[in-house]
Design a protein around this motif. Sequence first.
Motif, mmCIF file in Angstrom:
data_model
loop_
_atom_site.group_PDB
_atom_site.id
_atom_site.type_symbol
_atom_site.label_atom_id
_atom_site.label_comp_id
_atom_site.label_asym_id
_atom_site.label_seq_id
_atom_site.Cartn_x
_atom_site.Cartn_y
_atom_site.Cartn_z
ATOM 1 N N PRO A 9 5.450 5.134 -11.606
ATOM 2 C CA PRO A 9 4.826 6.403 -12.014
ATOM 3 C C PRO A 9 5.428 7.580 -11.251
ATOM 4 O O PRO A 9 5.866 7.451 -10.109
ATOM 5 C CB PRO A 9 3.356 6.209 -11.656
ATOM 6 C CG PRO A 9 3.362 5.178 -10.579
ATOM 7 C CD PRO A 9 4.541 4.293 -10.840
ATOM 8 N N ARG A 10 5.447 8.728 -11.875
ATOM 9 C CA ARG A 10 5.963 9.938 -11.221
ATOM 10 C C ARG A 10 5.183 10.276 -9.955
ATOM 11 O O ARG A 10 5.713 10.873 -9.030
ATOM 12 C CB ARG A 10 5.919 11.123 -12.181
ATOM 13 C CG ARG A 10 6.879 11.001 -13.324
ATOM 14 C CD ARG A 10 6.807 12.240 -14.218
ATOM 15 N NE ARG A 10 7.495 12.021 -15.464
ATOM 16 C CZ ARG A 10 8.790 12.279 -15.660
ATOM 17 N NH1 ARG A 10 9.514 12.732 -14.676
ATOM 18 N NH2 ARG A 10 9.334 12.055 -16.840
ATOM 19 N N SER A 11 3.948 9.851 -9.885
ATOM 20 C CA SER A 11 3.115 10.139 -8.713
ATOM 21 C C SER A 11 3.628 9.460 -7.450
ATOM 22 O O SER A 11 3.164 9.774 -6.350
ATOM 23 C CB SER A 11 1.667 9.724 -8.973
ATOM 24 O OG SER A 11 1.595 8.333 -9.222
ATOM 25 N N ILE A 12 4.610 8.574 -7.570
ATOM 26 C CA ILE A 12 5.148 7.901 -6.394
ATOM 27 C C ILE A 12 5.756 8.913 -5.417
ATOM 28 O O ILE A 12 5.776 8.688 -4.214
ATOM 29 C CB ILE A 12 6.169 6.803 -6.790
ATOM 30 C CG1 ILE A 12 6.376 5.825 -5.629
ATOM 31 C CG2 ILE A 12 7.476 7.409 -7.244
ATOM 32 C CD1 ILE A 12 7.153 4.591 -6.001
ATOM 33 N N ILE A 13 6.202 10.049 -5.924
ATOM 34 C CA ILE A 13 6.812 11.053 -5.037
ATOM 35 C C ILE A 13 5.793 11.679 -4.084
ATOM 36 O O ILE A 13 6.176 12.311 -3.101
ATOM 37 C CB ILE A 13 7.557 12.155 -5.818
ATOM 38 C CG1 ILE A 13 6.603 12.984 -6.666
ATOM 39 C CG2 ILE A 13 8.662 11.553 -6.678
ATOM 40 C CD1 ILE A 13 7.258 14.176 -7.335
ATOM 41 N N LYS A 14 4.522 11.465 -4.339
ATOM 42 C CA LYS A 14 3.477 11.988 -3.456
ATOM 43 C C LYS A 14 3.111 11.027 -2.335
ATOM 44 O O LYS A 14 2.330 11.365 -1.458
ATOM 45 C CB LYS A 14 2.232 12.321 -4.273
ATOM 46 C CG LYS A 14 2.459 13.424 -5.283
ATOM 47 C CD LYS A 14 1.232 13.670 -6.120
ATOM 48 C CE LYS A 14 1.526 14.723 -7.180
ATOM 49 N NZ LYS A 14 0.414 14.866 -8.104
ATOM 50 N N LYS A 15 3.683 9.842 -2.352
ATOM 51 C CA LYS A 15 3.384 8.847 -1.326
ATOM 52 C C LYS A 15 3.959 9.293 0.016
ATOM 53 O O LYS A 15 5.037 9.891 0.077
ATOM 54 C CB LYS A 15 3.971 7.481 -1.699
ATOM 55 C CG LYS A 15 3.468 6.926 -3.013
ATOM 56 C CD LYS A 15 2.051 6.455 -2.879
ATOM 57 C CE LYS A 15 1.585 5.769 -4.147
ATOM 58 N NZ LYS A 15 0.230 5.290 -4.040
ATOM 59 N N SER A 16 3.258 8.979 1.088
ATOM 60 C CA SER A 16 3.681 9.410 2.427
ATOM 61 C C SER A 16 5.032 8.828 2.824
ATOM 62 O O SER A 16 5.768 9.442 3.597
ATOM 63 C CB SER A 16 2.625 9.010 3.459
ATOM 64 O OG SER A 16 2.453 7.604 3.474
ATOM 65 N N TRP A 17 5.389 7.694 2.300
ATOM 66 C CA TRP A 17 6.625 7.015 2.667
ATOM 67 C C TRP A 17 7.778 7.304 1.716
ATOM 68 O O TRP A 17 8.905 6.870 1.945
ATOM 69 C CB TRP A 17 6.386 5.495 2.699
ATOM 70 C CG TRP A 17 5.658 4.994 1.496
ATOM 71 C CD1 TRP A 17 4.313 4.780 1.394
ATOM 72 C CD2 TRP A 17 6.213 4.672 0.216
ATOM 73 N NE1 TRP A 17 4.000 4.334 0.132
ATOM 74 C CE2 TRP A 17 5.148 4.261 -0.607
ATOM 75 C CE3 TRP A 17 7.496 4.689 -0.311
ATOM 76 C CZ2 TRP A 17 5.345 3.871 -1.930
ATOM 77 C CZ3 TRP A 17 7.687 4.302 -1.628
ATOM 78 C CH2 TRP A 17 6.606 3.898 -2.421
ATOM 79 N N TYR A 18 7.549 8.063 0.662
ATOM 80 C CA TYR A 18 8.551 8.253 -0.394
ATOM 81 C C TYR A 18 9.867 8.844 0.119
ATOM 82 O O TYR A 18 10.945 8.445 -0.296
ATOM 83 C CB TYR A 18 7.975 9.110 -1.518
ATOM 84 C CG TYR A 18 8.976 9.376 -2.618
ATOM 85 C CD1 TYR A 18 9.285 8.383 -3.540
ATOM 86 C CD2 TYR A 18 9.623 10.601 -2.725
ATOM 87 C CE1 TYR A 18 10.208 8.615 -4.546
ATOM 88 C CE2 TYR A 18 10.550 10.830 -3.722
ATOM 89 C CZ TYR A 18 10.843 9.836 -4.630
ATOM 90 O OH TYR A 18 11.776 10.064 -5.623
ATOM 91 N N LYS A 19 9.812 9.788 1.038
ATOM 92 C CA LYS A 19 11.034 10.441 1.526
ATOM 93 C C LYS A 19 11.799 9.595 2.539
ATOM 94 O O LYS A 19 12.917 9.945 2.904
ATOM 95 C CB LYS A 19 10.706 11.799 2.121
ATOM 96 C CG LYS A 19 10.275 12.794 1.067
ATOM 97 C CD LYS A 19 10.032 14.160 1.669
ATOM 98 C CE LYS A 19 9.590 15.124 0.598
ATOM 99 N NZ LYS A 19 9.340 16.461 1.141
#
Length: 95
Positions: A9-19
């Motif tokens: 899902p596009r919302s994965i970019i909001k995860k704290s570990w995404y970057k």
Amino acid sequence: MLDEYFYIPRSIIKKSWYKDKYASHVFIHFLAKANQDGVFTTTLQELSSELNISISAIKRAISKLKLSNEIKTKTDFKNITFSILNYEKYSIDRA
């Protein structure tokens, strides 16, 4: 299993570990390796070889994913069983 798909899902970019490039890479690898229940078993050495990432970087990525409640682990003498929590969010067959 290799012919099956999973959903990101596009919302994965909001995860704290995404970057974190290692945490993101490890999580996507986990999605690709998991069975229909979101579970798979491996070793840190196998992950390191498959991902070309050091074991210490994999351990840090796993810690981040556990802290954010993305995965849980169960360890025995040699192997680690990974469970992706809320795997249904990533399943193509999600309702």
